[in-house]
Write a protein that holds these residues in place. Sequence first.
Motif, PDB file in Angstrom:
ATOM      1  N   ASN A  90      -6.987 -10.638  26.147  1.00  0.00           N
ATOM      2  CA  ASN A  90      -8.230 -10.802  25.375  1.00  0.00           C
ATOM      3  C   ASN A  90      -8.469  -9.687  24.368  1.00  0.00           C
ATOM      4  O   ASN A  90      -9.080  -9.886  23.341  1.00  0.00           O
ATOM      5  CB  ASN A  90      -9.428 -10.878  26.318  1.00  0.00           C
ATOM      6  N   SER A 111      11.293 -24.912  18.217  1.00  0.00           N
ATOM      7  CA  SER A 111      10.568 -24.496  19.409  1.00  0.00           C
ATOM      8  C   SER A 111       9.463 -23.509  19.089  1.00  0.00           C
ATOM      9  O   SER A 111       9.524 -22.787  18.096  1.00  0.00           O
ATOM     10  CB  SER A 111      11.524 -23.923  20.456  1.00  0.00           C
ATOM     11  N   ILE A 112       8.460 -23.524  19.923  1.00  0.00           N
ATOM     12  CA  ILE A 112       7.377 -22.543  19.886  1.00  0.00           C
ATOM     13  C   ILE A 112       7.379 -21.887  21.258  1.00  0.00           C
ATOM     14  O   ILE A 112       7.219 -22.568  22.266  1.00  0.00           O
ATOM     15  CB  ILE A 112       6.012 -23.227  19.656  1.00  0.00           C
ATOM     16  N   GLU A 113       7.631 -20.594  21.292  1.00  0.00           N
ATOM     17  CA  GLU A 113       7.649 -19.888  22.582  1.00  0.00           C
ATOM     18  C   GLU A 113       6.796 -18.648  22.449  1.00  0.00           C
ATOM     19  O   GLU A 113       7.112 -17.764  21.673  1.00  0.00           O
ATOM     20  CB  GLU A 113       9.085 -19.501  22.943  1.00  0.00           C
ATOM     21  N   ARG A 114       5.704 -18.614  23.164  1.00  0.00           N
ATOM     22  CA  ARG A 114       4.857 -17.425  23.075  1.00  0.00           C
ATOM     23  C   ARG A 114       4.212 -17.112  24.409  1.00  0.00           C
ATOM     24  O   ARG A 114       3.867 -17.984  25.190  1.00  0.00           O
ATOM     25  CB  ARG A 114       3.801 -17.575  21.994  1.00  0.00           C
ATOM     26  N   GLU A 115       4.063 -15.825  24.616  1.00  0.00           N
ATOM     27  CA  GLU A 115       3.427 -15.328  25.832  1.00  0.00           C
ATOM     28  C   GLU A 115       1.912 -15.443  25.697  1.00  0.00           C
ATOM     29  O   GLU A 115       1.383 -15.375  24.587  1.00  0.00           O
ATOM     30  CB  GLU A 115       3.775 -13.843  26.036  1.00  0.00           C
ATOM     31  N   GLU A 116       1.262 -15.571  26.822  1.00  0.00           N
ATOM     32  CA  GLU A 116      -0.205 -15.513  26.854  1.00  0.00           C
ATOM     33  C   GLU A 116      -0.636 -14.147  26.315  1.00  0.00           C
ATOM     34  O   GLU A 116      -0.079 -13.128  26.703  1.00  0.00           O
ATOM     35  CB  GLU A 116      -0.644 -15.666  28.330  1.00  0.00           C
ATOM     36  N   ARG A 117      -1.602 -14.147  25.385  1.00  0.00           N
ATOM     37  CA  ARG A 117      -2.093 -12.865  24.869  1.00  0.00           C
ATOM     38  C   ARG A 117      -3.289 -12.377  25.668  1.00  0.00           C
ATOM     39  O   ARG A 117      -4.078 -13.177  26.150  1.00  0.00           O
ATOM     40  CB  ARG A 117      -2.526 -13.009  23.403  1.00  0.00           C
TER      41      ARG A 117
END
Lengths: 87, 87
Positions: B85, B77-83
């Motif tokens: 800017n 899985s790839i789970e990441r929050e929006e970063r």
Amino acid sequence: MRYLLIYDITHDGTRSKVADVCLDYGLNRIQYSAFLGELSPAHQRELLLKVHQRLGKHGANIQLFPLDEKAWVGRKSIEREERQNNE
Amino acid sequence: MRYLLIYDITHDGTRSKVADVCLDYGLNRIQYSAFLGELSPAHQRELLLKVHQRLGKHGANIQLFPLDEKAWVGRKSIEREERQNNE
């Protein structure tokens, strides 16, 4: 091995890029957010690497499941078209 | 057995009803259109029956995959929050 890839990606452009990667690797789109197909171990690794690259700074939840013969044979599905009101 | 249920349901009310059935049977929502959890054979049959009932005349594509230990252990899985800017 047969794989199922499912994703939640809110950013439209990013979702579209990840979908293109899935299709490039020969997966079939079976639902709006689900792709299915055969991948060699090397292609499976490459696919995830390319997906990572396409995400940029955007958030995503992507899950890839290997489906062996037992999982494949045991799947169930409901597929139906929208019915018209007068049917 | 652990099951993964994924769906495409365009009608909002129907999608919400089917989601409620999945949650009622103890599945966890892992994505917007994907649910995961343990089901006994009896509950698996009941779940699909209730989903059928909730669909009414609306179109749907629903897929249920049994995930044995091998499929579960082999998932990626790839789970990441929006970063932001400025990060």
